[in-house]
Design a protein around this motif. Structure first.
Motif, short mmCIF file in Angstrom:
data_model
loop_
_atom_site.label_atom_id
_atom_site.label_comp_id
_atom_site.label_asym_id
_atom_site.label_seq_id
_atom_site.Cartn_x
_atom_site.Cartn_y
_atom_site.Cartn_z
N PHE A 178 0.85 -1.18 0.00
CA PHE A 178 0.00 0.00 0.00
C PHE A 178 0.89 1.24 0.00
O PHE A 178 2.11 1.14 0.23
CB PHE A 178 -0.96 0.01 1.20
N LEU A 179 0.30 2.40 -0.27
CA LEU A 179 1.06 3.65 -0.25
C LEU A 179 0.21 4.75 0.33
O LEU A 179 -1.02 4.65 0.44
CB LEU A 179 1.56 4.01 -1.65
N CYS A 180 0.87 5.83 0.72
CA CYS A 180 0.18 7.01 1.22
C CYS A 180 0.88 8.24 0.67
O CYS A 180 1.96 8.16 0.10
CB CYS A 180 0.17 7.02 2.76
N GLY A 181 0.25 9.40 0.84
CA GLY A 181 0.80 10.64 0.32
C GLY A 181 -0.04 11.21 -0.80
O GLY A 181 -1.22 10.89 -0.94
N THR A 182 0.56 12.05 -1.63
CA THR A 182 -0.17 12.70 -2.71
C THR A 182 0.52 12.47 -4.04
O THR A 182 1.72 12.22 -4.10
CB THR A 182 -0.28 14.22 -2.46
N GLU A 183 -0.28 12.55 -5.09
CA GLU A 183 0.27 12.46 -6.44
C GLU A 183 -0.58 13.31 -7.37
O GLU A 183 -1.78 13.50 -7.17
CB GLU A 183 0.31 11.00 -6.93
N TYR A 184 0.06 13.82 -8.40
CA TYR A 184 -0.62 14.65 -9.39
C TYR A 184 -1.46 13.77 -10.29
O TYR A 184 -1.02 12.73 -10.75
CB TYR A 184 0.42 15.42 -10.20
N SER A 185 -2.73 14.16 -10.54
CA SER A 185 -3.58 13.35 -11.41
C SER A 185 -3.78 14.03 -12.76
O SER A 185 -3.17 13.67 -13.74
CB SER A 185 -4.92 13.05 -10.75
N ALA A 186 -4.61 15.08 -12.82
CA ALA A 186 -4.86 15.77 -14.09
C ALA A 186 -5.24 17.22 -13.79
O ALA A 186 -5.89 17.51 -12.78
CB ALA A 186 -5.99 15.08 -14.86
N GLY A 187 -4.83 18.12 -14.67
CA GLY A 187 -5.12 19.52 -14.44
C GLY A 187 -4.44 19.99 -13.17
O GLY A 187 -3.24 19.83 -12.99
N ASP A 188 -5.20 20.59 -12.29
CA ASP A 188 -4.64 21.03 -11.01
C ASP A 188 -5.11 20.12 -9.87
O ASP A 188 -5.15 20.52 -8.71
CB ASP A 188 -5.02 22.48 -10.72
N GLN A 189 -5.49 18.88 -10.20
CA GLN A 189 -6.02 17.95 -9.23
C GLN A 189 -4.90 17.10 -8.61
O GLN A 189 -3.96 16.71 -9.30
CB GLN A 189 -7.05 17.01 -9.86
N PHE A 190 -5.06 16.86 -7.31
CA PHE A 190 -4.16 15.97 -6.59
C PHE A 190 -4.97 14.83 -5.98
O PHE A 190 -6.09 15.04 -5.52
CB PHE A 190 -3.42 16.72 -5.47
N VAL A 191 -4.40 13.63 -5.97
CA VAL A 191 -5.01 12.49 -5.29
C VAL A 191 -4.25 12.27 -3.99
O VAL A 191 -3.03 12.14 -4.00
CB VAL A 191 -4.97 11.22 -6.16
N ALA A 192 -4.97 12.26 -2.90
CA ALA A 192 -4.37 12.03 -1.59
C ALA A 192 -4.77 10.67 -1.06
O ALA A 192 -5.92 10.24 -1.24
CB ALA A 192 -4.81 13.12 -0.61
N ARG A 193 -3.82 9.99 -0.43
CA ARG A 193 -4.10 8.69 0.18
C ARG A 193 -3.71 8.74 1.65
O ARG A 193 -2.57 9.06 1.98
CB ARG A 193 -3.35 7.56 -0.54
N TYR A 194 -4.66 8.42 2.50
CA TYR A 194 -4.45 8.39 3.95
C TYR A 194 -4.47 6.94 4.41
O TYR A 194 -5.15 6.09 3.82
CB TYR A 194 -5.56 9.16 4.67
N VAL A 195 -3.76 6.67 5.49
CA VAL A 195 -3.70 5.31 6.05
C VAL A 195 -4.19 5.34 7.49
O VAL A 195 -3.79 6.19 8.28
CB VAL A 195 -2.27 4.73 6.00
N SER A 196 -5.06 4.40 7.80
CA SER A 196 -5.55 4.22 9.16
C SER A 196 -5.20 2.81 9.61
O SER A 196 -5.35 1.85 8.84
CB SER A 196 -7.07 4.42 9.21
N ILE A 197 -4.70 2.66 10.84
CA ILE A 197 -4.34 1.36 11.39
C ILE A 197 -5.06 1.18 12.72
O ILE A 197 -4.78 1.89 13.69
CB ILE A 197 -2.82 1.22 11.60
N LYS A 198 -6.02 0.27 12.76
CA LYS A 198 -6.77 0.03 13.99
C LYS A 198 -5.84 -0.52 15.08
O LYS A 198 -4.89 -1.23 14.77
CB LYS A 198 -7.89 -0.99 13.71
N PRO A 199 -6.11 -0.21 16.34
CA PRO A 199 -7.27 0.52 16.86
C PRO A 199 -7.12 2.05 16.83
O PRO A 199 -8.01 2.74 17.27
CB PRO A 199 -7.35 0.02 18.31
N ASP A 200 -5.99 2.56 16.32
CA ASP A 200 -5.81 4.01 16.19
C ASP A 200 -6.82 4.55 15.16
O ASP A 200 -6.98 3.97 14.09
CB ASP A 200 -4.37 4.33 15.74
N LYS A 201 -7.47 5.63 15.49
CA LYS A 201 -8.53 6.16 14.64
C LYS A 201 -8.06 7.25 13.68
O LYS A 201 -8.85 7.75 12.88
CB LYS A 201 -9.68 6.70 15.51
N ARG A 202 -6.79 7.63 13.77
CA ARG A 202 -6.29 8.69 12.90
C ARG A 202 -6.15 8.22 11.46
O ARG A 202 -5.93 7.04 11.20
CB ARG A 202 -4.94 9.19 13.41
N LYS A 203 -6.25 9.17 10.54
CA LYS A 203 -5.97 8.93 9.12
C LYS A 203 -4.74 9.76 8.77
O LYS A 203 -4.80 10.98 8.71
CB LYS A 203 -7.18 9.30 8.26
#
Length: 276
Positions: A178-203
């Motif tokens: 798996f991966l996390c972070g941001t990447e450029y998609s198209a135009g001025d759009q960015f795709v962000a990926r967050y990771v959550s690991i239970k039981p921690d509720k943070r993303k």
């Protein structure tokens, strides 16, 4: 004696309080005969049955009578002595389970985490020698995706928009990617990926933070970090290797009792908690 009566057994100086019905689980055993006064070797002294045997090992025998399964500590080593005690008490189903020592011994489990930080993304690959551990870990880890405009991209935290969970990549039963972070998609759009690991509720989106949470999760789950190394310096791939002693699943028997018989079927595996 009634099956509801309480019986006290003193074995090697250790007292065990139990029901008569527990000791009578296997009618052909010496413990069952002891309760019915049919075995004169076991003396009744001051209301307690005295047995001149190993009390510490008898605690495992009592656990077997109560649960009908053998589940021993990871550091247990006296398989032959316990088998000999089981034979002394006439508990041959237990002795037969103990003869399958290789199935009862804990096994060394290895898990490897590979981490690579490249520009605004972090890549993770987790490999484990035990597929059930990887399955359990895959249930704890969730990757969420979000698409935003590059002009408003200035926060390390997810926005109020709905995050979409992504399935983890599973090259085999023994690893996940798996991966996390941001990447450029198209135009001025960015795709962000967050990771959550239970039981921690943070993303989390920062790869270093995700790595720290992942390593902490493994340590809390009983793993021990044994080495860290750089696999590929040009790609900055770091490798963290963990190990732990995985407790074997307990061996159990299925009862099919009829009056006057021990009612023992074939042994089967019992379920244990995941990752233990």
């Amino acid at each position: 004696m009634s099956s509801r009566e309480v019986v006290v057994v003193s074995v090697g100086g250790m007292r065990f309080v139990t029901r008569a019905s527990t000791l009578q689980q296997f009618p052909e055993s010496r413990l069952a005969r002891m309760v019915s006064d049919d075995d004169q070797e076991f003396k009744l002294v001051n209301g307690e049955f005295f047995v001149d045997r190993d009390g510490a090992l008898f605690s495992y025998i009592m656990d077997f009578l109560r649960t009908l399964q053998v589940s021993l500590p990871t550091d247990f080593s006296d398989y032959q002595r316990l088998q000999r005690e089981a034979e002394f008490y006439g508990l041959y189903p237990l002795a037969n389970l103990l003869s399958q020592e290789h199935l009862l011994k804990p096994r060394l489990e290895i898990l490897e985490v590979r981490f690579s930080l490249q520009e605004m993304q972090a890549f993770f690959r987790i490999f484990g020698s035990c597929s059930t551990t990887i399955e359990a870990l895959a249930e704890q880890i969730t990757v969420f995706t979000e698409q935003q405009s590059g002009q408003g991209w200035n926060s390390p935290f997810p926005s109020q928009k709905t995050l979409i969970p992504l399935p983890l990549e599973r090259p085999s039963h023994h690893d996940m990617v798996f991966l996390c972070g941001t990447e450029y998609s198209a135009g001025d759009q960015f795709v962000a990926r967050y990771v959550s690991i239970k039981p921690d509720k943070r993303k989390l989106i920062n790869g270093t933070n995700v790595l720290g949470l992942l390593l902490d999760t493994l340590l809390k789950d009983g793993f021990r970090l044994i080495s860290t190394r750089t696999v590929a310096s040009d790609e900055k791939v770091e490798c963290y290797t963990f190990e732990r002693m995985k407790r074997a699943a307990g061996l159990a028997i299925m009862m099919n009792q009829t009056p006057g018989s021990s009612g023992v079927a074939q042994p089967r595996r019992s379920q244990v908690q995941k990752g233990k």
